[in-house]
Design a protein around this motif. Sequence first.
Motif, mmCIF file in Angstrom:
data_model
loop_
_atom_site.group_PDB
_atom_site.id
_atom_site.type_symbol
_atom_site.label_atom_id
_atom_site.label_comp_id
_atom_site.label_asym_id
_atom_site.label_seq_id
_atom_site.Cartn_x
_atom_site.Cartn_y
_atom_site.Cartn_z
ATOM 1 N N UNK A 18 0.929 -1.546 0.245
ATOM 2 C CA UNK A 18 -0.346 0.063 0.060
ATOM 3 C C UNK A 18 0.974 1.937 0.080
ATOM 4 N N UNK A 19 1.763 1.503 0.649
ATOM 5 C CA UNK A 19 2.850 2.634 0.621
ATOM 6 C C UNK A 19 3.694 2.331 -0.573
ATOM 7 N N UNK A 20 3.917 1.736 -1.241
ATOM 8 C CA UNK A 20 4.014 1.665 -2.943
ATOM 9 C C UNK A 20 3.450 2.090 -3.824
ATOM 10 N N UNK A 25 1.473 6.602 -7.054
ATOM 11 C CA UNK A 25 0.775 7.768 -7.468
ATOM 12 C C UNK A 25 1.140 9.032 -6.894
ATOM 13 N N UNK A 26 1.927 9.730 -6.366
ATOM 14 C CA UNK A 26 2.159 10.906 -5.643
ATOM 15 C C UNK A 26 3.805 10.382 -6.814
ATOM 16 N N UNK A 27 4.426 10.017 -7.655
ATOM 17 C CA UNK A 27 5.493 9.606 -8.281
ATOM 18 C C UNK A 27 4.863 10.283 -9.912
ATOM 19 N N UNK A 28 3.956 9.404 -9.971
ATOM 20 C CA UNK A 28 2.954 9.781 -11.436
ATOM 21 C C UNK A 28 2.146 11.449 -11.729
ATOM 22 N N UNK A 29 2.264 11.816 -9.953
ATOM 23 C CA UNK A 29 1.451 12.666 -10.407
ATOM 24 C C UNK A 29 2.266 13.974 -10.306
ATOM 25 N N UNK A 30 3.735 13.533 -9.810
ATOM 26 C CA UNK A 30 5.099 14.497 -9.711
ATOM 27 C C UNK A 30 6.155 14.273 -10.698
ATOM 28 N N UNK A 77 5.219 -0.111 -13.457
ATOM 29 C CA UNK A 77 5.335 -0.525 -15.377
ATOM 30 C C UNK A 77 3.569 -0.231 -16.056
ATOM 31 N N UNK A 78 2.970 -0.516 -15.292
ATOM 32 C CA UNK A 78 1.681 -0.301 -15.699
ATOM 33 C C UNK A 78 0.873 1.287 -15.492
ATOM 34 N N UNK A 79 1.516 1.870 -14.262
ATOM 35 C CA UNK A 79 1.148 3.001 -13.482
ATOM 36 C C UNK A 79 1.872 4.537 -15.025
ATOM 37 N N UNK A 80 3.107 3.573 -15.484
ATOM 38 C CA UNK A 80 3.846 4.512 -16.373
ATOM 39 C C UNK A 80 5.606 5.659 -15.678
ATOM 40 N N UNK A 81 5.332 4.664 -14.325
ATOM 41 C CA UNK A 81 6.851 5.498 -13.231
ATOM 42 C C UNK A 81 7.678 5.258 -13.247
ATOM 43 N N UNK A 82 8.918 5.495 -13.685
ATOM 44 C CA UNK A 82 9.897 5.145 -13.343
ATOM 45 C C UNK A 82 10.477 4.873 -12.502
ATOM 46 N N UNK A 83 10.427 3.295 -12.259
ATOM 47 C CA UNK A 83 12.026 2.713 -10.716
ATOM 48 C C UNK A 83 13.315 2.634 -10.848
ATOM 49 N N UNK A 84 14.015 2.145 -10.208
ATOM 50 C CA UNK A 84 14.823 2.089 -9.671
ATOM 51 C C UNK A 84 14.177 0.853 -8.368
#
Length: 148
Positions: A18-20, A25-30, A77-84
């Motif tokens: 849930x934290x992830x 969500x925050x990362x996608x918005x920003x 990936x499903x949300x289109x957020x860049x991640x490492x």
Amino acid sequence: MPYEKILVPTDSSAVSLEAANQALEIAKAMNSKVHAVYVVDIVPFVGLPTEGLWESMKEILEEEGMEALQKIEKMAKEMGVNMTSKVLEGSPSNEIVKYAENEKIDLIVIGTTGKSGLDKILLGSVAEKVSKKAHCPVLLVKKTDKEE
């Protein structure tokens, strides 16, 4: 203040997922990058011989960590957020704080089980320790009633 780099530690629990989700969500918005980490807690094994049992346990915990990180990678990936993502080794709260400092993280989003009473005194809380030691803001995501 925009959060360019967001750190989400995971332990594969429902509240850490849930934290992830909140972090993503925050990362996608920003338009931010998410760093996900899993810490193999070596503290319970300090003093044991390095061969044999510890090596087996370490492999199991690293595999668990990779699986937890893969779940978050799929969500990103499903949300289109860049991640490492990265598996770390050591004391969870110390490693999370050190990673955040080294990577110049702007926000840590971490799940908390909401321990209280004797459990909190005896076990402490990784989230609480991180919130006290971190150089940046920490968003605590609580376990909801439906997860109990």
